[in-house]
Structures are given as structure tokens and as C-alpha cells.
Design a protein around this motif. Structure first.
Motif, PDB file in Angstrom:
ATOM      1  N   HIS A 226      17.092  38.833  30.951  1.00 46.72           N
ATOM      2  CA  HIS A 226      18.491  38.428  31.018  1.00 46.72           C
ATOM      3  C   HIS A 226      19.282  39.115  32.126  1.00 46.72           C
ATOM      4  N   ALA A 227      18.782  40.224  32.661  1.00 48.68           N
ATOM      5  CA  ALA A 227      19.585  41.047  33.579  1.00 48.68           C
ATOM      6  C   ALA A 227      20.075  40.277  34.806  1.00 48.68           C
ATOM      7  N   PRO A 228      19.217  39.550  35.551  1.00 44.29           N
ATOM      8  CA  PRO A 228      19.732  38.865  36.751  1.00 44.29           C
ATOM      9  C   PRO A 228      20.817  37.836  36.427  1.00 44.29           C
ATOM     10  N   TYR A 229      20.560  37.009  35.422  1.00 45.11           N
ATOM     11  CA  TYR A 229      21.540  35.988  35.067  1.00 45.11           C
ATOM     12  C   TYR A 229      22.839  36.619  34.578  1.00 45.11           C
ATOM     13  N   SER A 230      22.721  37.663  33.767  1.00 43.26           N
ATOM     14  CA  SER A 230      23.923  38.328  33.233  1.00 43.26           C
ATOM     15  C   SER A 230      24.757  38.934  34.349  1.00 43.26           C
ATOM     16  N   LEU A 231      24.087  39.542  35.341  1.00 45.83           N
ATOM     17  CA  LEU A 231      24.820  40.141  36.467  1.00 45.83           C
ATOM     18  C   LEU A 231      25.571  39.066  37.245  1.00 45.83           C
ATOM     19  N   VAL A 232      24.894  37.977  37.596  1.00 45.23           N
ATOM     20  CA  VAL A 232      25.541  36.910  38.355  1.00 45.23           C
ATOM     21  C   VAL A 232      26.657  36.275  37.543  1.00 45.23           C
ATOM     22  N   HIS A 233      26.407  36.057  36.260  1.00 44.65           N
ATOM     23  CA  HIS A 233      27.426  35.451  35.394  1.00 44.65           C
ATOM     24  C   HIS A 233      28.644  36.357  35.290  1.00 44.65           C
ATOM     25  N   HIS A 234      28.422  37.675  35.195  1.00 46.44           N
ATOM     26  CA  HIS A 234      29.531  38.633  35.113  1.00 46.44           C
ATOM     27  C   HIS A 234      30.353  38.605  36.398  1.00 46.44           C
ATOM     28  N   LEU A 235      29.679  38.627  37.551  1.00 48.56           N
ATOM     29  CA  LEU A 235      30.389  38.582  38.830  1.00 48.56           C
ATOM     30  C   LEU A 235      31.132  37.262  39.001  1.00 48.56           C
ATOM     31  N   GLU A 236      30.507  36.173  38.584  1.00 53.58           N
ATOM     32  CA  GLU A 236      31.150  34.862  38.677  1.00 53.58           C
ATOM     33  C   GLU A 236      32.439  34.831  37.866  1.00 53.58           C
ATOM     34  N   ASN A 237      32.375  35.334  36.639  1.00 47.50           N
ATOM     35  CA  ASN A 237      33.565  35.354  35.789  1.00 47.50           C
ATOM     36  C   ASN A 237      34.642  36.275  36.344  1.00 47.50           C
ATOM     37  N   ALA A 238      34.231  37.423  36.912  1.00 46.02           N
ATOM     38  CA  ALA A 238      35.201  38.359  37.470  1.00 46.02           C
ATOM     39  C   ALA A 238      35.946  37.728  38.646  1.00 46.02           C
ATOM     40  N   VAL A 239      35.216  37.062  39.525  1.00 48.43           N
ATOM     41  CA  VAL A 239      35.850  36.399  40.665  1.00 48.43           C
ATOM     42  C   VAL A 239      36.724  35.246  40.195  1.00 48.43           C
ATOM     43  N   HIS A 240      36.238  34.516  39.199  1.00 53.29           N
ATOM     44  CA  HIS A 240      37.006  33.396  38.642  1.00 53.29           C
ATOM     45  C   HIS A 240      38.353  33.877  38.117  1.00 53.29           C
ATOM     46  N   ASP A 241      38.342  34.978  37.374  1.00 56.12           N
ATOM     47  CA  ASP A 241      39.573  35.485  36.768  1.00 56.12           C
ATOM     48  C   ASP A 241      40.512  36.094  37.799  1.00 56.12           C
ATOM     49  N   ALA A 242      39.962  36.563  38.937  1.00 52.15           N
ATOM     50  CA  ALA A 242      40.772  37.265  39.923  1.00 52.15           C
ATOM     51  C   ALA A 242      41.382  36.346  40.968  1.00 52.15           C
ATOM     52  N   THR A 243      40.962  35.092  41.004  1.00 55.08           N
ATOM     53  CA  THR A 243      41.408  34.203  42.093  1.00 55.08           C
ATOM     54  C   THR A 243      42.275  33.046  41.617  1.00 55.08           C
ATOM     55  N   GLY A 244      42.751  33.102  40.394  1.00 53.66           N
ATOM     56  CA  GLY A 244      43.748  32.162  39.917  1.00 53.66           C
ATOM     57  C   GLY A 244      43.324  30.714  39.971  1.00 53.66           C
ATOM     58  N   ALA A 245      44.154  29.881  40.626  1.00 52.34           N
ATOM     59  CA  ALA A 245      43.919  28.440  40.646  1.00 52.34           C
ATOM     60  C   ALA A 245      42.624  28.072  41.350  1.00 52.34           C
ATOM     61  N   LEU A 246      42.170  28.914  42.251  1.00 50.31           N
ATOM     62  CA  LEU A 246      40.919  28.652  42.971  1.00 50.31           C
ATOM     63  C   LEU A 246      39.727  29.330  42.305  1.00 50.31           C
ATOM     64  N   GLY A 247      39.923  29.792  41.088  1.00 55.14           N
ATOM     65  CA  GLY A 247      38.877  30.541  40.398  1.00 55.14           C
ATOM     66  C   GLY A 247      37.584  29.774  40.245  1.00 55.14           C
ATOM     67  N   SER A 248      37.663  28.497  39.899  1.00 56.36           N
ATOM     68  CA  SER A 248      36.444  27.708  39.702  1.00 56.36           C
ATOM     69  C   SER A 248      35.653  27.583  41.002  1.00 56.36           C
ATOM     70  N   THR A 249      36.363  27.362  42.104  1.00 54.91           N
ATOM     71  CA  THR A 249      35.693  27.224  43.400  1.00 54.91           C
ATOM     72  C   THR A 249      35.029  28.521  43.815  1.00 54.91           C
ATOM     73  N   PHE A 250      35.773  29.636  43.754  1.00 58.45           N
ATOM     74  CA  PHE A 250      35.206  30.911  44.175  1.00 58.45           C
ATOM     75  C   PHE A 250      34.119  31.388  43.219  1.00 58.45           C
ATOM     76  N   GLY A 251      34.282  31.085  41.938  1.00 58.46           N
ATOM     77  CA  GLY A 251      33.222  31.422  40.987  1.00 58.46           C
ATOM     78  C   GLY A 251      31.947  30.673  41.301  1.00 58.46           C
ATOM     79  N   TRP A 252      32.078  29.399  41.654  1.00 59.51           N
ATOM     80  CA  TRP A 252      30.913  28.606  42.047  1.00 59.51           C
ATOM     81  C   TRP A 252      30.262  29.175  43.303  1.00 59.51           C
ATOM     82  N   VAL A 253      31.086  29.625  44.263  1.00 59.68           N
ATOM     83  CA  VAL A 253      30.551  30.214  45.495  1.00 59.68           C
ATOM     84  C   VAL A 253      29.724  31.457  45.186  1.00 59.68           C
ATOM     85  N   VAL A 254      30.215  32.282  44.264  1.00 63.31           N
ATOM     86  CA  VAL A 254      29.480  33.491  43.887  1.00 63.31           C
ATOM     87  C   VAL A 254      28.126  33.129  43.276  1.00 63.31           C
ATOM     88  N   ASN A 255      28.140  32.187  42.333  1.00 70.51           N
ATOM     89  CA  ASN A 255      26.887  31.760  41.704  1.00 70.51           C
ATOM     90  C   ASN A 255      25.930  31.186  42.739  1.00 70.51           C
TER      91      ASN A 255
END
Length: 308
Positions: free
Chosen positions: A249-278
Motif C-alpha cells: 500500500h505504501a506507494p499508492y498511499s503516498l501518491v494519494h496523500h500528496l494528491e489530496n494535499a495539493v487538491h486541498d491547497a489549490t482551491g478551485a483548481l484542486g482537481s486539476t492540480f491533484g490530477w497532475v500530481v497523480n
């Protein structure tokens, strides 16, 4: 952009659920599939046009037709029966099989990069032998992309009766193949459309036609590069999800955690930037795995031969 192949997988899953809800409404579900297929068109149109680079313009559409027929054969005669049988008797085997496909995609993307950097790239000719190789290579790549879509759809309707599952997946296969390769054909012939528009025309029509003629080679070059990146990203995404399903689970959990962190930090563009991270980390994983396979199959044998 609709989020590429990853977004489409969720959309196909929703389509499969919709079709399963009422087999009498399969026609309506197919219409929804057409609207939802934008994601896979983005990815496959990035991968497929590079296969016709360097070949004569007269052979572009026939080659795309052959690839489309091979894609449909992949889905209906190979992926569909195997997926249905495995889902019925050995559901746990689907993930490892998909991961093998993801490894192959990662290898193919990394191999193209290695060929470009090492100078081992072999230019394609217009001869029939090379054309067969072009078609075979494209169909192999399509097999992995198609398997990902079909298995995701199957997972969403695995509770349905066997016949219902089969009908739903046939509809998905037909719609996706028609849309993807229809758009691919349009892209590779845009320069010819430009010539037809500019021929004997003046004013805006001539400018549009000439713009298409001069611009499409650049577009094709960009798509070729994006296609390589897409193979690394899709291959890495398959591997990332596969590792998680198999218990690492470690690789997926790390990427998922970073994706969610970027999503929450970028407001209205969160979905786009979260997708970019993934997408970025999936591509990195695909590049690493692909580079390992390239080293095993190409680099190490060459060094051994050189020192032999």
C-alpha cells in the motif's frame, strides 16, 4: 481536458452501472458512452498517430483502419472472453495480468526514450513488411489500454448475470473503438483537409487551409512526444493501483496523500492540480519500471556483447 484515461475509467464504470440498471436502455447508455469517451480519446490520440509517422499519406487511413480492427478484435475476441472467464472463476488473476500489461506499456515508453537518446531508433519505411510491424506494435499497445477499460467496466457489473455483463461490455467496446479511431483518423488527415480547403480558395478559407497544412506536422510531433509520456503514465498508473490491490500500500498511499494535499491547497483548481500530481508520480513509476526492463533487454546485453 477530461482528466485522460484515469478520468475515463471512472466514467466507463458509471456507464457500466447505468447499462446494468436496465438492459432495455442500452441504446441510451451507448449515447452516454459517446459523451463520456473524451478522456480515452485524449490518451489514445496521443499514442496512436505516432505509428503512422514516416509512412506515405496514402497508407495512413488504411493503417488506422487495420489498427482499429485489431483494437476491436482485442476487446471482443481476447479481452472480453478472458475477463469474463476470470471474473467467473479466478477474479484474483485480473490484477496481476493488468500489471503485466502496465509493465509492457512502461517498457515501450522507456524504450522510445532510450532509442532517441542512444541513436538506436530505426526509421520506418513504406514497405509492406514495415507496415505490418507498425500495425502489430500499435495493436499490442492498444491491448493494454483496452484491457484497462474493459476490466474496470467489468468490475462495476460483476454482480450482473453473465449475459448482461457480456452485452454491456460489447457496447462499451464498440463505442470506445469507434470514437477513438474516428478521432485519430481525423487528426492524421487534417493536413489533407487543409490542402482541400486552400486549393483554389481565397481569404479566410485559404488561411485556414494553409494553417492546417503548416501546423499539423508540429501537432503530430507534439502528439508523438505526448504519446510516449502517456504510455509511461498509464503503465505507471496500472502498476500503482495493482501494487495497492496486492497488498503493497505504501506507494499508492503516498501518491494519494500528496494528491489530496495539493487538491486541498489549490482551491478551485484542486482537481486539476491533484490530477497532475497523480499523473506525474504514475509517470515516474512507469519510467523507473520501464527503464529497468530496457536495461535488462537492451543495455546489459549490449555491454556484455561489447566486453565478450
Amino acid at each position: 481536458m477530461a482528466g485522460g484515461l484515469v478520468a475515463l475509467l471512472d466514467d466507463v464504470a458509471a456507464l457500466a452501472k447505468l447499462a446494468a440498471a436496465s438492459l432495455d436502455d442500452v441504446g441510451a447508455a451507448t449515447g452516454k458512452a459517446s459523451a463520456k469517451a473524451v478522456g480515452v480519446v485524449v490518451d489514445d490520440t496521443a499514442v496512436t498517430p505516432r505509428y503512422v509517422e514516416g509512412l506515405s499519406a496514402q497508407r495512413e487511413l488504411p493503417i488506422i483502419k487495420k489498427i482499429a480492427v485489431g483494437s476491436l478484435r482485442n476487446k471482443l475476441l481476447l479481452i472480453l472472453p478472458i475477463a469474463l472467464i476470470l471474473s467467473q472463476f479466478a477474479e484474483g488473476a485480473l490484477t496481476p495480468i493488468l500489471m503485466l500489461g502496465g509493465t509492457y506499456l512502461s517498457f515501450e515508453g522507456a524504450e522510445k526514450i532510450w532509442e532517441a537518446l542512444s541513436g538506436h531508433h530505426q526509421a520506418a519505411d513504406d514497405g509492406p513488411k514495415d507496415e505490418r510491424k507498425v500495425v502489430a506494435g500499435a495493436i499490442r499497445t492498444d491491448l493494454i489500454l483496452s484491457a484497462e477499460i474493459m476490466v474496470i467496466a467489468l468490475n462495476e457489473v460483476d454482480h450482473e448475470p453473465f449475459v448482461a455483463r457480456t452485452i454491456i461490455l460489447i457496447v462499451v467496446a464498440l463505442v470506445i473503438t469507434a470514437l477513438v479511431y474516428g478521432v485519430v483518423a481525423l487528426i492524421v488527415k487534417m493536413d489533407d483537409i487543409g490542402l482541400a480547403l486552400a486549393d483554389g480558395a481565397t481569404g479566410a478559407r485559404e488561411r485556414i487551409g494553409r494553417g492546417l497544412v503548416t501546423g499539423m506536422p508540429k501537432v503530430m510531433a507534439v502528439l508523438s512526444t505526448v504519446g510516449i509520456a502517456a504510455m509511461l503514465w498509464v503503465g505507471g498508473h496500472i502498476l500503482l493501483g495493482g501494487f495497492d490491490e496486492l497488498g503493497w500500500h505504501a506507494p499508492y498511499s503516498l501518491v494519494h496523500h500528496l494528491e489530496n494535499a495539493v487538491h486541498d491547497a489549490t482551491g478551485a483548481l484542486g482537481s486539476t492540480f491533484g490530477w497532475v500530481v497523480n499523473t506525474f508520480f504514475s509517470a515516474v513509476l512507469g519510467a523507473v519500471v520501464g527503464a529497468i526492463v530496457v536495461a535488462v533487454l537492451h543495455v546489459l546485453p549490449r555491454r556484455t556483447a561489447a566486453h565478450g
